[in-house]
Design an enzyme around this catalytic site. Structure first.
Site, short mmCIF file in Angstrom:
data_model
loop_
_atom_site.label_atom_id
_atom_site.label_comp_id
_atom_site.label_asym_id
_atom_site.label_seq_id
_atom_site.Cartn_x
_atom_site.Cartn_y
_atom_site.Cartn_z
N LYS A 34 0.83 -1.21 0.00
CA LYS A 34 0.00 0.00 0.00
C LYS A 34 0.86 1.26 0.00
O LYS A 34 0.66 2.17 -0.79
CB LYS A 34 -0.92 0.02 1.23
CG LYS A 34 -1.91 -1.12 1.29
CD LYS A 34 -2.81 -1.05 2.50
CE LYS A 34 -2.07 -1.19 3.82
NZ LYS A 34 -1.46 -2.51 4.02
N THR A 35 1.84 1.27 0.90
CA THR A 35 2.70 2.44 0.99
C THR A 35 3.53 2.57 -0.29
O THR A 35 3.79 3.66 -0.78
CB THR A 35 3.60 2.32 2.23
OG1 THR A 35 2.74 2.13 3.37
CG2 THR A 35 4.42 3.56 2.47
N ASP A 225 -2.03 7.76 3.94
CA ASP A 225 -1.58 6.40 4.29
C ASP A 225 -2.18 6.06 5.66
O ASP A 225 -2.52 6.95 6.43
CB ASP A 225 -0.03 6.38 4.37
CG ASP A 225 0.53 4.95 4.32
OD1 ASP A 225 -0.27 3.99 4.19
OD2 ASP A 225 1.76 4.79 4.41
N GLU A 226 -2.29 4.78 5.97
CA GLU A 226 -2.84 4.32 7.27
C GLU A 226 -4.20 4.96 7.54
O GLU A 226 -4.46 5.45 8.65
CB GLU A 226 -1.86 4.66 8.42
CG GLU A 226 -0.43 4.19 8.21
CD GLU A 226 -0.19 2.73 8.53
OE1 GLU A 226 -1.17 2.03 8.89
OE2 GLU A 226 0.96 2.28 8.39
N GLN A 256 -5.65 -3.54 10.73
CA GLN A 256 -4.55 -2.92 11.48
C GLN A 256 -5.00 -1.65 12.19
O GLN A 256 -4.18 -0.80 12.52
CB GLN A 256 -3.39 -2.60 10.55
CG GLN A 256 -2.72 -3.83 9.99
CD GLN A 256 -1.51 -3.46 9.15
OE1 GLN A 256 -0.49 -3.02 9.68
NE2 GLN A 256 -1.60 -3.64 7.86
N ARG A 610 5.03 -7.41 11.01
CA ARG A 610 6.23 -6.59 10.84
C ARG A 610 7.40 -7.45 10.39
O ARG A 610 8.42 -6.95 9.92
CB ARG A 610 6.63 -5.89 12.16
CG ARG A 610 5.66 -4.88 12.74
CD ARG A 610 5.19 -3.89 11.75
NE ARG A 610 3.90 -4.31 11.20
CZ ARG A 610 3.43 -3.89 10.02
NH1 ARG A 610 4.14 -3.08 9.27
NH2 ARG A 610 2.27 -4.30 9.57
N1 LIG Z 1 5.22 -5.51 -6.40
C1 LIG Z 1 6.20 -5.58 -5.52
N2 LIG Z 1 7.39 -6.10 -5.86
C2 LIG Z 1 8.39 -6.19 -4.98
N3 LIG Z 1 8.33 -5.79 -3.69
C3 LIG Z 1 7.17 -5.25 -3.28
C4 LIG Z 1 6.05 -5.12 -4.17
N4 LIG Z 1 5.05 -4.57 -3.47
C5 LIG Z 1 5.52 -4.35 -2.23
N5 LIG Z 1 6.79 -4.76 -2.09
C6 LIG Z 1 7.63 -4.70 -0.89
O1 LIG Z 1 6.92 -5.32 0.17
C7 LIG Z 1 7.16 -4.65 1.42
C8 LIG Z 1 5.83 -4.18 2.00
O2 LIG Z 1 5.31 -3.10 1.24
P1 LIG Z 1 4.61 -1.87 1.91
O3 LIG Z 1 5.36 -1.44 3.11
O4 LIG Z 1 4.30 -0.87 0.86
O5 LIG Z 1 3.27 -2.60 2.37
P2 LIG Z 1 2.04 -2.01 3.18
O6 LIG Z 1 0.83 -2.60 2.55
O7 LIG Z 1 2.12 -0.54 3.21
O8 LIG Z 1 2.28 -2.66 4.60
P3 LIG Z 1 1.68 -2.21 6.03
O9 LIG Z 1 0.28 -2.71 6.03
O10 LIG Z 1 2.50 -2.91 7.03
O11 LIG Z 1 1.75 -0.71 6.08
C9 LIG Z 1 8.08 -3.50 1.10
O12 LIG Z 1 9.40 -3.90 1.36
C10 LIG Z 1 7.85 -3.28 -0.38
O13 LIG Z 1 8.95 -2.66 -1.01
MG LIG Z 2 2.28 0.80 4.86
#
Ligand SMILES: Nc1ncnc2c1ncn2[C@@H]1O[C@H](COP(=O)(O)OP(=O)(O)OP(=O)(O)O)[C@@H](O)[C@H]1O
Ligand SMILES: [Mg+2]
Length: 748
Positions: A34-35, A225-226, A256, A610
């Site tokens: 997402k981020t 975000d969040e 979350q 995490r």
């Molecule tokens: N398509 C992708 N290819 C490779 N790596 C990815 C891809 N999408 C996400 N990642 C990697 O996966 C990890 C998690 O991504 P991110 O932090 O954006 O997730 P999130 O959904 O925001 O998580 P959270 O819910 O904990 O905030 C990061 O290290 C990110 O770089």
């Molecule tokens: Mg995130």
């Protein structure tokens, strides 16, 4: 050069990045990118030629904003510097700094931190002659904060029959009156607390449609975000800002949502669908962060919650290790086992200490962990806890700086009017406060005209103080933040006072002030910074959150220790979640209803997710809490993890004659003993910041740290003719008898 989003992102992620117009929502599981989507979405907008000044991105911590900006900068270059990016509080504090006069505040308003707010509530409770046990500042502030986050003003508060009933039932019928006075006092002092920053932004946008219009035109693209952790006040701000262009993109995960206790409201997600019927919803289900075992374990936990939007999270990563479960006989042993495990994993797998994080439910749990890490000479940094800006000497100097920028700041004024001592006694201060109350003046108005209110003998030092502050304001008007702060630190007598104190504590206080001045120098030396004034610097530090301090921690690799709340959005290779016990996690104080229990479970879900490669959970069967040894039961959450993902390790505790780091492990899945590596106990080295404590109230049974002998437990205290001898059983060097007046002991 345009980025190839299809190579960097999966199809749903790329679709969300490329869909830049219109409202969009991504509610997806942990670690699903997402981020990452938000980051690339902003990069894409910039590549399309959108002006960075037109993009607003709201993140959960300043650190997250900084990281996101750095990543975008890598892609699009220095243009990224001009993005509006930060936490709700920092972004809207910045806007209020140029608009506050429209709602009756000075543009140089002060931001009260939690401690200032508590002190002020305490003062009001005292003045109203209320019972301070019933009207505890933290309780009262909790109610006020909840009201503000729902945009209930103090006038609405006192006239609302439901609120009244609630407060009466809790035997605190006067909270409304306190709220009223609190707001009036803040207003008079030209101060806002954290919740006011959002509350007053709403007031500004509500009462000044022209200003709202200006920002609606400015922020053509809004991203959050969040989103699951926004409260009503935040929701309304984003809704208003996006009302015109409707280019709003929010990302979050309902599983979350962990800030309901601070007013976060899951219905913001549901409202979003109602507000924007033309909404584009994107689904992300693949977790890129964690191994399959970790993702499966997390899913098996969260499915116990009834209130959730169904989604299936999967991982294409390797299965990875099973999740380790450590049972220890005490909190100290739990610490030892964790420290040992970190040490072994680091050595065996050639990792950096940065790869490790220890997460706990409450800050107090860090003590046993710290003790154990120090014994093995493992560097660590604590995120949260007593931060740099909360230290007394720093708060003192900052109070002078605040007063310089805004002399009406009552809390700052009270803090330093007689520090360093200048002969203004408590009676004089009370008189000044009373005169201000009676004449409906601010305290500063009375102080700066003291000769009108007090006989000259007592008014002289007050007049002298007011003159000082006025001269500081003049200096700050001409000089930058650093020059002004340096002048104030010297001229106020603070530096001299601290320099004269040659005790270890005195020395470190002096160093801390130097450190603050270094920080201000760095701030003003930044060539990119336009506003180098003292006011701008103060606003910046007022908004440093606990989670941001991770960056400020000492250089070099170190294990991170923090509460689960601060770990949101972050990722670490190896994660330890400690204190998996009933009444601790789930927290006893938090579970009075199913909704509370579900929030605790979401917190556990956040913690599990995490971890990238290895997750370890631990619990102790006994633990010191509030000074008593209690026996503990393992957390119900452990039973919710499907046992096929678990590898249970039992620690028997050290037998007589055994190294304290040697334990027998039993592997439940195949009953083969896990390999036990011997760790050589290193010689004890006291940390650089070792500070002895006041030992006048030391008691047998307490744990202490000695700069040479390390950690130990006081067995006996013997009083003889005014001297006290302590017999201490040290963990490493055995029993020692020390004279308390000479022994440098830190009480743990
Ligand atoms: N398509 C992708 N290819 C490779 N790596 C990815 C891809 N999408 C996400 N990642 C990697 O996966 C990890 C998690 O991504 P991110 O932090 O954006 O997730 P999130 O959904 O925001 O998580 P959270 O819910 O904990 O905030 C990061 O290290 C990110 O770089
Ligand atoms: Mg995130």
């Amino acid at each position: 050069m345009a980025l190839d989003y299809h190579a960097l992102l999966n199809p749903s992620q790329a679709a969300a990045v490329l869909q830049t117009e219109g409202p969009c929502m991504i509610i997806a599981g942990a670690g699903s990118g997402k981020t990452r989507v938000l980051t690339y979405r902003i990069a894409h907008l910039l590549e399309q030629g959108v002006d960075p000044f037109n993009i607003l991105a709201l993140t959960f911590t300043n650190k997250a904003a900084k990281e996101m900006r750095a990543r975008i900068e890598k892609v699009v270059g220095p243009n990224a510097k001009n993005l509006w990016m930060g936490t709700f509080h920092s972004v809207f504090a910045k806007i209020l700094r140029s608009e506050a006069d429209k709602i009756g505040f000075p543009r140089s308003f002060t931001i009260y931190d939690t401690q200032d707010s508590r002190t002020l509530v305490g003062q009001i409770v005292k003045e109203l002659e209320l019972d301070d046990k019933l009207y505890k500042p933290s309780t009262v502030l909790g109610r006020i904060s909840a009201a503000k986050n729902k945009l209930i003003s103090h006038t609405q508060y006192v006239s609302d029959p439901v609120i009244r009933q609630d407060d009466e039932a809790a035997l605190r019928p006067k909270i409304g009156v306190i709220y009223q006075q609190y707001q009036q006092r803040c207003f008079k002092a030209g101060a806002m607390d954290f919740d006011d920053l959002l509350f007053q932004t709403n007031v500004l946008f509500r009462d000044h449609p022209d200003i709202l219009n200006k920002y609606q035109n400015k922020f053509r693209f809004v991203m959050v975000d969040e989103y699951q952790d926004t409260n009503y006040s935040q929701y309304l701000i984003t809704r208003k800002l996006a009302a015109k262009e409707r280019n709003i993109c929010v990302v979050g995960d309902d599983a979350q949502s962990i800030y309901a206790f601070r007013g976060a409201d899951i219905s913001n997600i549901l409202n979003f669908e109602k507000d924007y019927p033309e909404l584009n919803v994107f689904k992300l289900e693949q977790n890129y962060r964690s191994t399959k075992n970790i993702v499966w374990a997390a899913n098996s936990v969260i499915k116990n919650n009834q209130a959730q939007l169904r989604k299936d999270v999967f991982s294409d990563n390797e299965d990875g290790n099973l999740i380790e479960l450590i049972k220890a006989s005490s909190d100290n042993e739990e610490g030892k086992l964790i420290a040992q495990s970190i040490y072994e994993d680091k050595m065996n797998q050639h990792l950096s200490y940065d790869n490790f994080a220890i997460l706990y439910r409450t800050n107090a749990q860090s003590r046993a962990m710290e003790e154990a890490l120090r014994k093995l000479n493992i560097r660590y940094k604590i995120v949260g806890g007593l931060s740099f800006y909360q230290r007394k000497e720093i708060k003192d100097l900052v109070a002078y700086l605040r007063l310089t920028v805004n002399p009406n700041d009552e809390q700052a004024l009270r803090r330093v009017i007689n520090y360093p001592k200048r002969g203004i006694g408590d009676t004089t201060i009370s008189k000044l406060i009373n005169s201000a109350e009676e004449a409906n003046h601010t305290l500063w108005e009375v102080v700066s005209n003291a000769e009108q209110f007090l006989p000259s003998r007592v008014s002289n030092p007050v007049v002298g103080f007011a003159e000082k502050i006025k001269s500081y304001t003049a200096v700050a008007g001409k000089e930058d933040a650093f020059e002004a702060a340096k002048f104030i630190a010297k001229n106020s007598g603070m530096l001299e006072e601290l320099y004269a104190d040659k005790s270890i504590e005195g020395l470190s206080r002096y160093e801390n002030i130097q450190e603050l001045l270094n920080g201000i120098k760095e701030y003003t030396d930044d060539p990119e910074r336009e506003d180098k004034s003292l006011g701008a610097f103060l606003q910046d530090i007022a908004l440093v959150t606990d989670s941001d301090l991770k960056d400020a921690a000492q250089e070099g690799e170190a294990v991170t220790l923090m509460t689960i709340h601060s770990a949101k959005g972050l990722e670490f290779r190896n994660v330890y979640i400690v204190g998996m016990e009933e009444n601790l996690f789930p927290s006893q104080m938090m579970i009075t209803s199913r909704a509370d229990l579900e929030e605790e479970r979401r917190l556990f879900y956040v913690a599990i997710t995490r971890a990238e490669k290895k997750l370890t959970l631990s619990y102790a069967t006994s633990r010191y809490q509030w000074g008593n040894l209690r026996s503990c039961e393992k957390s119900r959450f452990l039973d919710e993890i499907d046992p096929q993902y678990l590898n249970v390790k039992f620690a028997a505790g050290p037998a007589v004659g055994e190294s304290p780091f040697q334990h027998v492990f039993e592997r439940r899945s195949n009953l083969v003993a896990a390999p036990v590596r011997k760790t050589v106990a290193t010689k004890y080295v006291a940390p650089a910041d070792f500070k002895p404590s006041d030992t006048s109230n030391l008691q047998a049974g307490q744990r202490v740290e000695h700069p040479k002998f390390g950690f130990g437990q006081v067995t006996t205290l013997e009083k003889q003719q005014g001297t006290v001898k302590a017999i201490i059983q040290f963990d490493e060097v055995g029993e020692k008898t020390l004279l308390l007046s000479f022994a440098k002991l830190r009480v743990l």
